[in-house]
Every structure is written in C-alpha cells, then in structure tokens.
Design an enzyme around this catalytic site. Structure first.
Site, PDB file in Angstrom:
ATOM      1  N   ASP A  44     -33.998  42.306 100.911  1.00 54.06           N
ATOM      2  CA  ASP A  44     -34.664  42.802 102.186  1.00 54.06           C
ATOM      3  C   ASP A  44     -33.621  42.904 103.192  1.00 54.06           C
ATOM      4  OD1 ASP A  44     -37.489  42.592 103.695  1.00 54.06           O
ATOM      5  OD2 ASP A  44     -36.053  41.372 104.861  1.00 54.06           O
ATOM      6  N   TYR A  49     -30.264  45.003 110.980  1.00 51.47           N
ATOM      7  CA  TYR A  49     -29.189  44.249 110.265  1.00 51.47           C
ATOM      8  C   TYR A  49     -27.907  44.833 110.153  1.00 51.47           C
ATOM      9  CZ  TYR A  49     -33.653  41.888 108.649  1.00 51.47           C
ATOM     10  OH  TYR A  49     -34.815  41.217 108.850  1.00 51.47           O
ATOM     11  N   LYS A  78     -36.097  48.233 107.135  1.00 51.31           N
ATOM     12  CA  LYS A  78     -37.390  48.231 108.190  1.00 51.31           C
ATOM     13  C   LYS A  78     -36.651  49.227 109.323  1.00 51.31           C
ATOM     14  CE  LYS A  78     -37.674  43.616 107.352  1.00 51.31           C
ATOM     15  NZ  LYS A  78     -36.439  43.014 106.966  1.00 51.31           N
ATOM     16  N   HIS A 112     -40.522  47.334 111.845  1.00 48.56           N
ATOM     17  CA  HIS A 112     -40.090  46.032 112.095  1.00 48.56           C
ATOM     18  C   HIS A 112     -40.848  45.190 113.202  1.00 48.56           C
ATOM     19  CE1 HIS A 112     -36.101  43.765 111.533  1.00 48.56           C
ATOM     20  NE2 HIS A 112     -36.891  43.047 111.871  1.00 48.56           N
TER      21      HIS A 112
HETATM   22  N1  LIG Z   1     -39.279  41.020 109.619  1.00 54.43           N
HETATM   23  C1  LIG Z   1     -38.486  40.078 110.643  1.00 54.43           C
HETATM   24  O1  LIG Z   1     -38.745  40.190 111.872  1.00 54.43           O
HETATM   25  C2  LIG Z   1     -37.713  39.266 110.142  1.00 54.43           C
HETATM   26  C3  LIG Z   1     -37.137  38.051 110.888  1.00 54.43           C
HETATM   27  C4  LIG Z   1     -36.278  37.094 110.325  1.00 54.43           C
HETATM   28  C5  LIG Z   1     -35.953  37.418 108.866  1.00 54.43           C
HETATM   29  N2  LIG Z   1     -36.326  38.317 108.364  1.00 54.43           N
HETATM   30  C6  LIG Z   1     -36.094  38.485 106.855  1.00 54.43           C
HETATM   31  O2  LIG Z   1     -36.280  37.050 106.021  1.00 54.43           O
HETATM   32  C7  LIG Z   1     -35.150  36.755 105.488  1.00 54.43           C
HETATM   33  C8  LIG Z   1     -35.263  34.998 105.538  1.00 54.43           C
HETATM   34  O3  LIG Z   1     -35.072  34.576 106.792  1.00 54.43           O
HETATM   35  P1  LIG Z   1     -34.021  33.742 107.623  1.00 54.43           P
HETATM   36  O4  LIG Z   1     -32.812  34.267 106.819  1.00 54.43           O
HETATM   37  O5  LIG Z   1     -34.279  33.969 108.967  1.00 54.43           O
HETATM   38  O6  LIG Z   1     -34.219  32.329 107.078  1.00 54.43           O
HETATM   39  P2  LIG Z   1     -34.536  31.424 105.853  1.00 54.43           P
HETATM   40  O7  LIG Z   1     -34.222  32.375 104.736  1.00 54.43           O
HETATM   41  O8  LIG Z   1     -35.715  30.584 105.995  1.00 54.43           O
HETATM   42  O9  LIG Z   1     -33.234  30.404 106.071  1.00 54.43           O
HETATM   43  C9  LIG Z   1     -31.914  30.798 105.904  1.00 54.43           C
HETATM   44  C10 LIG Z   1     -30.971  29.567 106.369  1.00 54.43           C
HETATM   45  O10 LIG Z   1     -31.060  28.597 105.583  1.00 54.43           O
HETATM   46  C11 LIG Z   1     -30.093  28.277 104.845  1.00 54.43           C
HETATM   47  N3  LIG Z   1     -30.348  27.972 103.652  1.00 54.43           N
HETATM   48  C12 LIG Z   1     -30.639  28.685 102.565  1.00 54.43           C
HETATM   49  N4  LIG Z   1     -30.879  28.183 101.206  1.00 54.43           N
HETATM   50  C13 LIG Z   1     -30.666  26.955 101.801  1.00 54.43           C
HETATM   51  C14 LIG Z   1     -30.883  25.673 100.837  1.00 54.43           C
HETATM   52  N5  LIG Z   1     -31.359  25.640  99.604  1.00 54.43           N
HETATM   53  N6  LIG Z   1     -30.589  24.278 101.427  1.00 54.43           N
HETATM   54  C15 LIG Z   1     -30.296  24.411 102.655  1.00 54.43           C
HETATM   55  N7  LIG Z   1     -30.140  25.436 103.616  1.00 54.43           N
HETATM   56  C16 LIG Z   1     -30.347  26.731 102.827  1.00 54.43           C
HETATM   57  C17 LIG Z   1     -29.095  29.337 105.532  1.00 54.43           C
HETATM   58  O11 LIG Z   1     -27.773  29.142 105.395  1.00 54.43           O
HETATM   59  P3  LIG Z   1     -26.663  29.727 104.333  1.00 54.43           P
HETATM   60  O12 LIG Z   1     -26.764  31.129 104.398  1.00 54.43           O
HETATM   61  O13 LIG Z   1     -25.255  28.959 104.921  1.00 54.43           O
HETATM   62  O14 LIG Z   1     -26.561  29.206 103.000  1.00 54.43           O
HETATM   63  C18 LIG Z   1     -29.656  29.901 106.506  1.00 54.43           C
HETATM   64  O15 LIG Z   1     -29.063  29.161 107.444  1.00 54.43           O
HETATM   65  C19 LIG Z   1     -34.036  37.269 106.223  1.00 54.43           C
HETATM   66  O16 LIG Z   1     -32.627  37.435 105.827  1.00 54.43           O
HETATM   67  C20 LIG Z   1     -34.638  38.702 106.362  1.00 54.43           C
HETATM   68  O17 LIG Z   1     -34.345  39.441 105.493  1.00 54.43           O
HETATM   69  C21 LIG Z   1     -37.082  39.186 108.816  1.00 54.43           C
END
Ligand SMILES: NC(=O)c1ccc[n+]([C@@H]2O[C@H](COP(=O)([O-])OP(=O)(O)OC[C@H]3O[C@@H](n4cnc5c(N)ncnc54)[C@H](OP(=O)(O)O)[C@@H]3O)[C@@H](O)[C@H]2O)c1
Length: 289
Positions: A44, A49, A78, A112
């Site tokens: 994704d 990004y 997106k 988005h």
């Molecule tokens: N459509 C939208 O508006 C929107 C908004 C936000 C996100 N997204 C998408 O959703 C994806 C996921 O959301 P997100 O990146 O915001 O948050 P997330 O995946 O919920 O959390 C990522 C965070 O958690 C840490 N992490 C990952 N695995 C872990 C584990 N097993 N134990 C402890 N910490 C862990 C990561 O750090 P490290 O990288 O340091 O491991 C990072 O700080 C994004 O990458 C993006 O593709 C979309």
C-alpha cells in the site's frame, strides 16, 4: 494468507504492507522487498507518500529474483487531493502513478480523501478501470454519510474504503454501512500507528499471552476476524515477519468483544477529519509541482 473477494470479483489479500512515512527510497525498497520475502503480496503506497517509485523498484526486484509473479502481487496507490481538481488533473495523476511506479497497471487505486472534486476525479478512475489500467478502484477516509451519498451517484461502486480502524477507533457503524454497500473495509493504522500506548494495554497483553502471540499480532487478528483488510507498516525485518504471522490462531468471541470494548469512538481517531484546520492543511498540501 487469506483473501477477500471484492464486488468486481477480484481477489484481495486480507493482509498487506503499508509504506506511509517511509520516505528514504532505499529503506522503502528494502522494506518492501523484505515484506514480499516474508509473504506479503499486497503493498500500500500513495502519491502523497512520494515512494511509488521505490515500491515499483522493489516489485520488479522481487519478480527478477523469482520470489513471486506480478499477477500474485496486489499493488495499491492513491490519488492526492491536489490532483482532484477536475477530470483532467485526475487522469494525469493516474498516469503519473503508473509512470512513477513503472507498472503497467495498479491492482487498486483510491481517492485518498473525500476532498476536492472527488466525483470528477472518480470518473477519471472509472475510465482508467475500464481501460484496464486499474484493476479495482475505491476510496479512503470516506465517513459513512459521505460513502452512502457517493455510492448512490457513481457508475462503478467503489470496491474498497480504506479508513482508520484499530481497537481504539473500531468504527462498528462504518463497517455495517460498508457491508450494506458491498465495499471492502481496509484498515489504516491497524497497530494504532504507534499511538495509544497500545503495546502496553493490559487487555491486549493478557489476550496476547494466552495465545503466545504479541500485542501487535492480536490487534491485526482482531481486524481480519472482522473481515477487515490490514496493512501494518514497519521498517524492521523482525516486525515485518511478526506482523504477518497471524494466520495460525483465532480469537474467541469473548476476546473479540473485549478488544472491541477498547473503542474510544471519535475521540480515539488519530486524524480529525471534522476539524477545519486539518482540512485546510490537507487541501493546501502539495506533493508535486
Ligand atoms: N489512507 C490514509 O489516509 C492512510 C493514513 C495512514 C496510513 N495509511 C496506510 O496504512 C499503513 C499502516 O498505517 P501506519 O503506518 O500509520 O500505522 P501502523 O501500521 O498501525 O503502525 C506503524 C507503527 O508501528 C510500529 N510497529 C510496526 N510493527 C510493530 C510491532 N510488531 N511491534 C511494535 N511496533 C510496531 C512501526 O514502527 P517501525 O516502522 O519502526 O517498526 C510504526 O511506528 C500505512 O503505512 C499506509 O500504507 C493510510
């Protein structure tokens, strides 16, 4: 890995890998390649990004190394708000995403945000879908009332709505509406995005220890058991592997309910979509010239 079938018949993996805020190109390419090696097939990204190119490079590398075929992958990008001015700017944005990623088609393309002229932008996506440039189309951050209105007027119903979904913002009503309109729910920030002190939550810790799993794995499993696609992000190989190791256990109904009870409602959202300052920030944010 399990799959869900979208309303156009396309198979979408129930778990994928997100690359939000992985701005360093080499780090992004390495992480995506590690993810594909670990078994993720859905990646994704987004124009906003600024790493569609690094994702495309990792995809080509994975294919070159014989880890998987292009057909086995499910690449999502997106369209950013600044390109949602009208039909023509949206059409250019779709072509720009294809060109940046170096891919002939994208498996899923999303609006988005529910901002700008999103109906005109979506019409450009419907045309690109008909041309085969996009295998599925959908939306992101569409709250239920916006989604109902949108689904009532577009020609091709959106296949996916990617919204914030984790135990602290569970959005049960949004899931019901998506089900009613046959729109697949996809969770962004499925681990809480590093917020809420989620990894120290006592309820999650207790359930995790019962299953000999981590808190992260329990949060992801809770969403997939609700039929929600999850796309956790990490740049650490051991976490990338840990986050996909959720397919050998199941939460009981009681555990599912306990986790759902952590919901804080709108107070629990990381992104305040109803806040005018947030909207002002988004509509003025440029991701390219
Ligand atoms: N459509 C939208 O508006 C929107 C908004 C936000 C996100 N997204 C998408 O959703 C994806 C996921 O959301 P997100 O990146 O915001 O948050 P997330 O995946 O919920 O959390 C990522 C965070 O958690 C840490 N992490 C990952 N695995 C872990 C584990 N097993 N134990 C402890 N910490 C862990 C990561 O750090 P490290 O990288 O340091 O491991 C990072 O700080 C994004 O990458 C993006 O593709 C979309």
């Amino acid at each position: 890995m399990e799959y869900t079938t979208l309303n156009n018949g396309l198979q979408m993996p129930l778990e994928g890998f997100g690359v939000f805020q992985v701005r360093d190109k080499e780090e992004c390419k390495r992480s995506v390649l590690e993810a594909i090696k670990a078994g993720y097939r859905l990646i994704d990204t987004a124009a906003a990004y600024t790493n569609e190119d690094a994702v495309g490079e990792a995809v080509k590398e994975a294919i070159r190394e014989g880890i998987c075929t292009r057909e086995e992958l499910f690449i999502t990008s997106k369209m950013w708000v600044q390109d949602m001015k009208d039909y023509d700017s949206a059409k250019k944005a779709i072509d720009a995403s294809l060109e940046k990623s170096g891919l002939e088609y994208l498996d899923l393309y999303l609006l988005h945000q529910a901002m700008g002229d999103y109906f005109s932008a979506y019409r450009a996506m419907e045309d690109a879908y008909k041309e085969g440039k996009l295998k599925a189309i959908g939306v992101s951050n569409f709250y239920p009332h916006t989604l109902v209105n949108f689904c009532s007027f577009v020609e091709i119903p959106p296949m996916v709505n990617q919204v914030e979904l984790h135990p602290f913002f569970a959005q049960p009503h949004a899931l019901e509406i998506m089900k009613e309109y046959h729109v697949q729910a996809e969770a962004w920030a499925p681990l809480g995005g590093g917020r809420y002190d989620a990894f120290n939550n006592e309820v999650l810790k207790e359930i995790a220890s019962k299953h000999n799993k981590s808190v992260g794995q329990v949060m992801l499993r809770w969403n997939v058991q609700r039929g929600v696609v999850v796309i956790p992000k990490s740049v650490h190989v051991e976490r990338i592997q840990e986050n996909i190791d959720i397919w050998d256990f199941a939460l009981s109904e009681e555990e599912m309910n306990q986790i759902s009870s952590l919901d804080r409602g709108y107070v629990g959202t990381a992104v305040k979509h109803f806040d005018t300052d947030f909207v002002k920030m988004v509509v003025s944010r440029k991701v390219h010239d």
